[in-house]
Design an enzyme around this catalytic site. Structure first.
Site, short mmCIF file in Angstrom:
data_model
loop_
_atom_site.label_atom_id
_atom_site.label_comp_id
_atom_site.label_asym_id
_atom_site.label_seq_id
_atom_site.Cartn_x
_atom_site.Cartn_y
_atom_site.Cartn_z
N ASP A 131 -28.37 -45.62 63.53
CA ASP A 131 -26.95 -45.32 63.38
C ASP A 131 -26.76 -43.81 63.48
O ASP A 131 -27.63 -43.10 63.99
CB ASP A 131 -26.44 -45.88 62.05
CG ASP A 131 -24.94 -46.20 62.08
OD1 ASP A 131 -24.25 -45.72 63.00
OD2 ASP A 131 -24.47 -46.90 61.18
N HIS A 171 -20.61 -43.46 58.74
CA HIS A 171 -20.83 -44.88 59.04
C HIS A 171 -22.22 -45.32 58.59
O HIS A 171 -22.38 -46.38 57.97
CB HIS A 171 -20.65 -45.10 60.55
CG HIS A 171 -20.67 -46.54 60.95
ND1 HIS A 171 -21.82 -47.22 61.29
CD2 HIS A 171 -19.65 -47.44 61.09
CE1 HIS A 171 -21.53 -48.47 61.60
NE2 HIS A 171 -20.21 -48.63 61.50
N SER A 229 -19.97 -54.31 61.13
CA SER A 229 -20.98 -53.34 60.71
C SER A 229 -21.41 -53.61 59.28
O SER A 229 -22.61 -53.67 58.97
CB SER A 229 -20.44 -51.92 60.82
OG SER A 229 -20.15 -51.56 62.14
#
Length: 562
Positions: A77, A175, A473
């Site tokens: 990520d 994120h 996600s």
């Protein structure tokens, strides 16, 4: 451990925000008696004031089977905040790597050279131990295999760097930080007299004399699906560069990760293209809409789409070669290590790449999202190839097939939402509480809703340690945590070096799923909905939920028995 079936523990109110752990049966929690008439649409599926009683946890089951052995989860990520109090000891800094800023890997050192703080970068060989023979035959053509062999030889001889710079993961890793918390976030405590963050011996009881709760009131006693495992951060960018993703998967394989989590899509210009829907094609011909016909033509011409748009990047043979190699690497690695992928957030009946590679003979796990109301999340992709689903938040939907609106929104009264011929589905207001990147670059941008501590007592400029997260996600991060539990249970029985292959972990996970499961603390079983066509809800549960919602406790018991 702290919680046993003989001595249920009354959990403080903040633990209610870990409802998704109860939905996945990571914890066995009692949210109170169900309403007498659960079918009454006026009764909300979740009562906000409930305070669940936790009877037992999956962590207890694994601990009772033997010595606690951690697993390692490689998160591909944008990075993980290295200083978050709930992640600080879960992040394996020595094995993490930054492939976004250096093609052969970079790492930021925590200590600075006082004599030469701006000295030259140090070099480090991140791929010196790379050996891909264990992957076997990847199915590459002779030309592609020769190219791949030269690429791996170059990686093995490459030299990355160690930098004395601000860690980019502390600035741009929002994120990844949110996903990391759902996978392995721990209850933060401070070892007495040290100031160092450490995990308490128990997750529900007060820390013992050797540790005390974190004194920063901004810090919640938060934990993820498997807070006893470690995270390997593999930082990548959003550039359409297949080489960095080849490096990412090979690095995770080299580090012998037990699980790989990819909570995003990869921008392969061919494999990530969605096919035009039959309904769209029919409408285009029916209404003779030239613009729509042109759009359908562009979507249909897979090999010529780039030529129709002069501004789009033109493919080259070497570029396509790398994307082809990446696909084979992902499939090959997945058979050795489970790869958990997000299904996508566009509400399409097609999965994004590489989730759409999921098949029974590989270890790719494509994860969709469902709400506490029992419906597919309003944004979640579904359709062929979906492996299973996990809890997440919701999104409003207003189209000719369904109406799903947030009636708690202050703007709801300003709009007249009438379902008409569309079917109406209940909107869920519950999301996933998880860790946030502190400060202005996080999702909460440094907001501090818990206290008004002075800045000097609150690292991260204003707090913002937590955020309401979601999407596929978040759902894929939760499943990554369950895969970690499965591997950890297997290690507990067979030793630290034991590791299940990707196909085996996927089989255990799918076997523990149920298409009729109720998403607790809600009361409705998984229920199909109409999204992109009329009467789409008649296509069956597997079309929307794959194998269904997993039972983490059942999966762990199966792993302990394997």
């Amino acid at each position: 451990m702290a919680v046993t079936s003989e001595h249920p523990s009354e959990v403080p109110e903040p633990y209610y925000y870990l409802w998704h752990l109860a939905a996945l049966k990571v914890i066995d929690a009692d949210f109170g008696a169900a309403p007498a008439t659960p079918s009454n649409p006026d009764i909300p599926a979740v009562r906000e004031a409930c305070r669940p009683t936790v009877r037992s946890t999956v962590w207890d089951q694994i601990a009772a089977a033997g010595t606690v052995v951690p697993a390692s989860v490689a998160l591909i990520d944008v990075g993980i905040c290295p200083d978050h109090p709930n992640l600080k000891t879960r992040l394996d800094r020595d094995r993490s790597i930054d492939l976004a800023s250096h093609p052969f890997g970079a790492r930021t050192i925590a200590k600075y050279d006082e004599l030469d703080p701006y000295g030259p970068e140090q070099q480090e060989t991140f791929f010196s131990d790379l050996d891909v023979t264990g992957l076997g035959d990847l199915g590459l053509s002779n030309d592609d295999k020769a190219y791949f062999d030269s690429l791996t030889a170059e990686l093995a001889a490459s030299r990355g760097c160690v930098r004395r710079l601000i860690n980019p993961e502390a600035l741009f890793g929002a994120h990844g930080t949110a996903c990391a918390g759902l996978i392995a976030g721990e209850p933060a405590a401070i070892a007495s007299g040290t100031g160092e963050v450490t995990i308490p011996e128990t997750l529900f009881a007060e820390p013992g004399p050797e540790a005390e709760p974190n004194r920063n009131r901004n810090v919640l006693p938060y934990f993820g699906v498997d807070p006893f495992s470690r995270l390997i951060s593999i930082r990548t960018s959003f550039d359409a560069d297949p080489a960095q993703f080849i490096c990412a998967f090979l690095y995770a394989y080299q580090q012998q990760a037990d699980v790989i989590v990819l909570p995003r899509g990869l921008p392969d210009p061919e494999n990530s293209r969605l096919e035009p829907k039959a309904e769209l094609t029919t409408d285009a011909g029916l209404y003779q809409n030239r613009l729509m016909e042109d759009l359908v033509k562009r979507l249909s011409l897979a090999g010529e789409a780039e030529e129709l748009d002069p501004k789009s990047p033109q493919p080259t043979e070497s570029g396509r070669r790398l994307w082809r190699i990446l696909r084979h690497v992902i499939l090959g690695v997945s058979r050795k290590i489970p790869i958990v992928c997000a299904a996508g957030n566009s509400g399409e009946s097609q999965l994004i790449y590489p989730a759409n590679l999921a098949e029974d003979d590989n270890g790719i796990i494509a994860v969709g999202a469902v709400t506490v109301e029992g419906f597919r999340s309003g944004y979640s992709n579904y359709g062929h190839g979906l492996t299973l689903v996990a809890p997440s938040d919701d999104q409003e939907v207003i189209n000719r097939h369904q109406l799903r609106v947030d009636q708690q929104s202050p703007f709801h009264a300003r709009h007249a939402h009438v379902a008409g011929p569309a079917k109406e589905y209940r909107y869920s207001g519950l999301g996933l509480l998880t860790t946030d990147l502190p400060g202005c670059w996080g999702y909460e941008r440094g907001d501090d809703p818990w206290s008004s501590l002075p800045l000097e007592d609150n690292p991260g400029i204003g707090g913002g340690y937590y955020t309401n997260f979601g999407g596929t996600s978040g759902a894929s991060a939760l499943i990554g945590g369950i895969c970690s539990l499965i591997q950890r249970a297997h290690k507990t029985r067979h030793g630290q070096s034991a590791r299940l292959g990707g196909v085996a972990v996927k089989a255990l996970l799918v076997a523990a799923c149920d298409q009729q499961r109720v998403v607790v603390p809600g009361f409705r079983p998984l229920t199909p909905d109409c999204m992109n066509s009329d009467e789409e809800d008649g296509k069956g549960s597997a079309y929307f939920f794959g194998a269904g919602l997993p039972d983490a406790a059942a999966a762990v018991q199966a792993a302990l028995a394997s």
